[in-house]
Scaffold this motif. Structure first.
Motif, PDB file in Angstrom:
ATOM      1  N   CYS A  19       0.831  -1.208   0.000  1.00  0.00           N
ATOM      2  CA  CYS A  19       0.000   0.000   0.000  1.00  0.00           C
ATOM      3  C   CYS A  19       0.865   1.258   0.000  1.00  0.00           C
ATOM      4  O   CYS A  19       0.389   2.349  -0.315  1.00  0.00           O
ATOM      5  CB  CYS A  19      -0.964   0.002   1.183  1.00  0.00           C
ATOM      6  N   CYS A  20       2.136   1.121   0.322  1.00  0.00           N
ATOM      7  CA  CYS A  20       3.071   2.253   0.344  1.00  0.00           C
ATOM      8  C   CYS A  20       3.905   2.322  -0.930  1.00  0.00           C
ATOM      9  O   CYS A  20       4.832   3.127  -1.034  1.00  0.00           O
ATOM     10  CB  CYS A  20       3.985   2.137   1.556  1.00  0.00           C
ATOM     11  N   LYS A  21       3.598   1.466  -1.884  1.00  0.00           N
ATOM     12  CA  LYS A  21       4.331   1.400  -3.159  1.00  0.00           C
ATOM     13  C   LYS A  21       3.364   1.466  -4.324  1.00  0.00           C
ATOM     14  O   LYS A  21       3.537   0.812  -5.336  1.00  0.00           O
ATOM     15  CB  LYS A  21       5.112   0.085  -3.245  1.00  0.00           C
ATOM     16  N   ASN A  22       2.321   2.274  -4.203  1.00  0.00           N
ATOM     17  CA  ASN A  22       1.236   2.169  -5.167  1.00  0.00           C
ATOM     18  C   ASN A  22       1.204   3.230  -6.252  1.00  0.00           C
ATOM     19  O   ASN A  22       0.216   3.357  -6.942  1.00  0.00           O
ATOM     20  CB  ASN A  22      -0.097   2.148  -4.431  1.00  0.00           C
ATOM     21  N   GLU A  31      -3.791  18.354  10.274  1.00  0.00           N
ATOM     22  CA  GLU A  31      -3.272  17.709  11.481  1.00  0.00           C
ATOM     23  C   GLU A  31      -2.080  16.812  11.164  1.00  0.00           C
ATOM     24  O   GLU A  31      -1.166  16.665  11.970  1.00  0.00           O
ATOM     25  CB  GLU A  31      -4.359  16.931  12.216  1.00  0.00           C
ATOM     26  N   ASP A  32      -2.071  16.218   9.964  1.00  0.00           N
ATOM     27  CA  ASP A  32      -0.930  15.399   9.548  1.00  0.00           C
ATOM     28  C   ASP A  32       0.328  16.245   9.448  1.00  0.00           C
ATOM     29  O   ASP A  32       1.394  15.852   9.915  1.00  0.00           O
ATOM     30  CB  ASP A  32      -1.177  14.759   8.180  1.00  0.00           C
ATOM     31  N   CYS A  94      -3.280   7.009   5.773  1.00  0.00           N
ATOM     32  CA  CYS A  94      -2.589   5.759   6.064  1.00  0.00           C
ATOM     33  C   CYS A  94      -3.150   5.095   7.324  1.00  0.00           C
ATOM     34  O   CYS A  94      -3.244   3.870   7.392  1.00  0.00           O
ATOM     35  CB  CYS A  94      -1.097   6.009   6.231  1.00  0.00           C
ATOM     36  N   ARG A  95      -3.512   5.903   8.317  1.00  0.00           N
ATOM     37  CA  ARG A  95      -4.082   5.357   9.551  1.00  0.00           C
ATOM     38  C   ARG A  95      -5.400   4.652   9.304  1.00  0.00           C
ATOM     39  O   ARG A  95      -5.713   3.663   9.952  1.00  0.00           O
ATOM     40  CB  ARG A  95      -4.304   6.466  10.586  1.00  0.00           C
ATOM     41  N   LEU A 103      -7.833   4.364  -1.114  1.00  0.00           N
ATOM     42  CA  LEU A 103      -6.862   3.595  -1.883  1.00  0.00           C
ATOM     43  C   LEU A 103      -6.724   4.095  -3.303  1.00  0.00           C
ATOM     44  O   LEU A 103      -7.698   4.415  -3.962  1.00  0.00           O
ATOM     45  CB  LEU A 103      -7.232   2.121  -1.898  1.00  0.00           C
ATOM     46  N   SER A 104      -5.497   4.122  -3.748  1.00  0.00           N
ATOM     47  CA  SER A 104      -5.218   4.464  -5.137  1.00  0.00           C
ATOM     48  C   SER A 104      -5.593   3.274  -6.010  1.00  0.00           C
ATOM     49  O   SER A 104      -5.793   2.170  -5.523  1.00  0.00           O
ATOM     50  CB  SER A 104      -3.742   4.790  -5.312  1.00  0.00           C
TER      51      SER A 104
END
Length: 142
Positions: A19-22, A31-32, A94-95, A103-104
């Motif tokens: 999910c971090c390589k999409n 807030e982020d 992400c949380r 999601l992409s």
């Protein structure tokens, strides 16, 4: 297309990092920006400038500035063990992921857990929850 729904409580991250390589984007909510900048010990302004892209969304009645990170081959915060190096302050997207809202393209199919379950997650969170957080604005941050 995935059809059967899996509850978020049933989701078990396999730490595959997919999910971090999409090749997608991660929205950076106000807030982020504050939380991540604090964790990195830099100013919010510096975080937004060095890690994010800015975009203006405009209609006849509203003008909204948003910030996002382009993931490319992999998120810059994904370490060699496929773990998030800013896990304690990772972005809202992400949380709450993986959810259909964030999601992409292709991310659910890439997720090992969801691929094995052959189902989509239904977290029960309305889009308005995220929109309200985005509309909170960045004005005080930069």
């Amino acid at each position: 297309m995935l059809s059967r729904k899996t509850r978020m409580e049933d989701f078990v991250c396999k730490k595959c990092g997919e999910c971090c390589k999409n090749q997608g984007i991660v929205m950076i909510y106000p807030e982020d920006a504050v939380n991540i900048a604090g964790y990195l010990n830099i100013s919010t302004k510096k975080f937004l400038k060095e890690y994010c892209h800015e975009r203006i969304l405009q209609s006849d009645t509203i003008r909204l500035k948003i910030y996002y990170m382009e993931i490319g081959q992999k998120c810059c915060f994904l370490d060699d063990d496929n773990l998030c190096s800013i896990n304690g302050v990772k972005p809202l997207q992400c949380r709450y992921g993986p959810t259909r809202y964030f999601l992409s393209v292709g991310s659910q199919e890439n997720c090992i857990f969801l691929r094995n379950k052959k189902g989509a997650l239904d977290q029960g969170i309305e889009d308005s929850f995220f929109v309200k957080k985005l509309l909170h604005g960045y004005e005080k941050l930069v």
